[in-house]
Scaffold this active site. Structure first.
Site, mmCIF file in Angstrom:
data_model
loop_
_atom_site.group_PDB
_atom_site.id
_atom_site.type_symbol
_atom_site.label_atom_id
_atom_site.label_comp_id
_atom_site.label_asym_id
_atom_site.label_seq_id
_atom_site.Cartn_x
_atom_site.Cartn_y
_atom_site.Cartn_z
ATOM 1 C CE LYS A 45 -38.464 34.933 -9.926
ATOM 2 N NZ LYS A 45 -38.704 33.873 -10.221
ATOM 3 C CG ASN A 46 -34.532 32.558 -10.552
ATOM 4 O OD1 ASN A 46 -35.477 33.284 -9.602
ATOM 5 N ND2 ASN A 46 -34.484 32.873 -11.455
ATOM 6 C CB CYS B 242 -46.573 27.392 -12.123
ATOM 7 S SG CYS B 242 -45.605 27.423 -12.892
ATOM 8 N NE ARG C 296 -40.699 25.714 -12.622
ATOM 9 C CZ ARG C 296 -40.752 26.881 -12.317
ATOM 10 N NH1 ARG C 296 -41.486 27.558 -12.216
ATOM 11 N NH2 ARG C 296 -39.882 26.728 -11.314
ATOM 12 C CG ASP D 223 -36.191 32.165 -16.446
ATOM 13 O OD1 ASP D 223 -35.665 32.517 -15.454
ATOM 14 O OD2 ASP D 223 -36.481 31.232 -16.405
ATOM 15 N NE ARG E 5 -44.185 34.498 -8.287
ATOM 16 C CZ ARG E 5 -44.527 33.397 -8.797
ATOM 17 N NH1 ARG E 5 -45.832 32.036 -9.639
ATOM 18 N NH2 ARG E 5 -43.675 31.949 -7.893
#
Ligand code: EPZ
Length: 417
Positions: free
Chosen positions: A22-23, A116, A121, A305, A398
């Site tokens: 994803k990243n 979030c 952030r 993560d 997500r």
């Protein structure tokens, strides 16, 4: 459709091929805005954040088409860009539109990318860095307005190796006049993957993976094909699920070279690893050993993560562990839910958790409020006795393309309705 049901304590067994990262995929998709030619991004994960990014590229006029294992994107002409769509503010990585668009659009408006639950952030590092490249950025009523008469390459020192800020600078620098040198750059594999894609488009970049990245701006950028690397966080999540259930699994196409610090922790917990080319085989121990002290760090340290999924597994260790979260301010949201499942976790400070391993976790009704905390609840549920119902699958979707199917393929009793 937003609930996941898990019947726990079934040892995971079998093999799996991992999804794309994803990243890595998100900044690469933003980079397709740097050319009006066609790019084909293979192994692009079909996750919510990617669909959202593609939706925004479409709104900017790009042509998008999914093909087999990837997505074909044909560029668009850029004039002044207003990205004032509500969905833009919901996605953190939309900040990358600044770097990706300022090379061709002299003015970009963007909703301020919200914080979030894992932290405020802020984007101060992005703004300070881009401002040094002849970009004027102001913030009015929660809208970022960036304007430039033409970006100029610069030697920029990042006060913290921010992944996103490094990526934003790379996206801007390839279109700036002259050379940009980023000192204190992020070294994450996903930053390296973005740099490799930019080089495939014709950019001149040196120092990828180190703390100093040099970019020669102004090279003409053309379309390119690229394969997104496997997702190291998904790989780690499934390995921790295997550890929590006392199973053994084989992961194909694993990003072995990027997981050294994680593998070290798996071995410290008693896991036995066999690594061959891009495959990793994990045999979980009968008893999980505790990790006396672990801190999350920027790459190549232990990735933030994987902190929450690791916390879940350590709840079942034989002894006491300590985890310090150094990257985000509030990344222990999952603790109250793990406690409800019978875990013994004490927050000594807002970013220091003490875990006292217990014999057993028990199934419960729990709720995800963000992506990796949700993944941690799945890991805990797989190791718990009885049934767990996890609300908030939308957060997990997500970043995980098929978490229920993947884990079912490894023998778990897990489904979503
Ligand atoms: C990327 O976020 C990842 N997201 C995150 O993954 C990951 O946790 C993070 O890097 C760290 O590895 C994507 O790539 C889409 P940072 P990013 O800028 O770029 C502070 C997941 O679960 N900071 O390196 O936002 C910031 O508040 C997600 O997949 C500033 O203070 O991370 C944080 O405390 C979560 N000012 C720290 O730096 C800034 O201008 C790390 O942020 C920018 C960041």
């Amino acid at each position: 459709m937003d609930k996941i049901y898990v019947h726990g304590r079934i040892p995971l067994r079998g093999q799996l091929t991992l999804q794309g990262s994803k990243n890595a995929a998100l900044p690469i998709l933003a980079a397709t805005l740097l050319t009006e030619e066609t790019c084909v991004i293979h192994n692009c994960p079909k996750i919510v954040d990617v669909h959202q990014m593609l939706h925004l590229l479409g709104r900017l006029g790009c042509e998008i088409r999914w093909e087999n294992d990837g997505v074909r994107i044909t560029g668009r002409t850029c004039e002044g860009e207003s990205m004032l769509y509500p969905e833009v503010g919901q996605m953190r990585c939309s900040i990358l539109f600044l770097g990706a668009l300022l090379g061709s659009s002299k003015r970009v408006e963007l909703p301020y990318p919200g914080g979030c639950v894992i932290g405020k952030r802020p984007v101060d590092i992005h703004i300070d860095a881009l401002s040094k490249m002849n970009v004027d950025i102001s913030c009015k009523d929660d809208t970022l307005i960036a304007q430039t008469k033409g970006m100029i390459g610069e030697r920029i020192f990042l006060p913290f190796p921010s992944v996103g800020a490094t990526e934003n600078l790379m996206l801007a620098a390839v279109k700036a006049l002259g050379k940009t040198q980023i000192e204190g750059a992020a070294r994450e594999p996903e930053v390296v993957a973005l740099g490799q894609f930019l080089k495939a488009m014709g950019a001149r970049i040196r120092g990828l993976g180190s703390s100093t990245i040099e970019i020669e701006g102004g090279m003409p950028l053309h379309g390119a094909e690229f394969v997104v690397p496997a997702d190291r966080i998904v790989a780690g999540t499934y390995m921790l699920a295997c550890m929590s259930t006392g199973g053994n699994i084989l992961l194909n196409e694993a990003p072995i070279e990027d997981m050294g610090s994680f593998f070290h922790v798996i071995r410290e917990m008693g896991g036995s690893l066999q690594i061959e080319q891009q495959q990793v085989y994990l045999q979980a121990p009968k008893e999980i050993s505790p990790v006396l002290y672990l801190k999350t760090e920027v790459h190549p340290g232990f990735p933030t993560d994987l902190q929450s999924p690791l916390l879940s597994t350590l709840c079942l260790a034989k002894g006491e562990s300590c985890i310090q979260e150094n990257i985000f301010e509030q990344r222990f949201h999952v603790v109250p839910w793990l406690t409800q499942m019978g875990a013994k976790i004490e927050l000594l400070t807002p970013n220091l958790a003490r875990v006292i391993g217990v014999e057993m976790l028990k199934g419960a009704q729990v709720k995800a409020s963000e992506l990796r905390g949700g993944a941690a609840l799945v890991v805990a549920a797989l190791g718990a006795k009885g049934e767990t119902v996890i609300e908030g699958k939308k957060f997990i979707d997500r970043g995980y393309a098929n978490i229920c199917k993947d884990l079912r393929d490894l023998g778990a009793r897990i489904y979503s309705v």
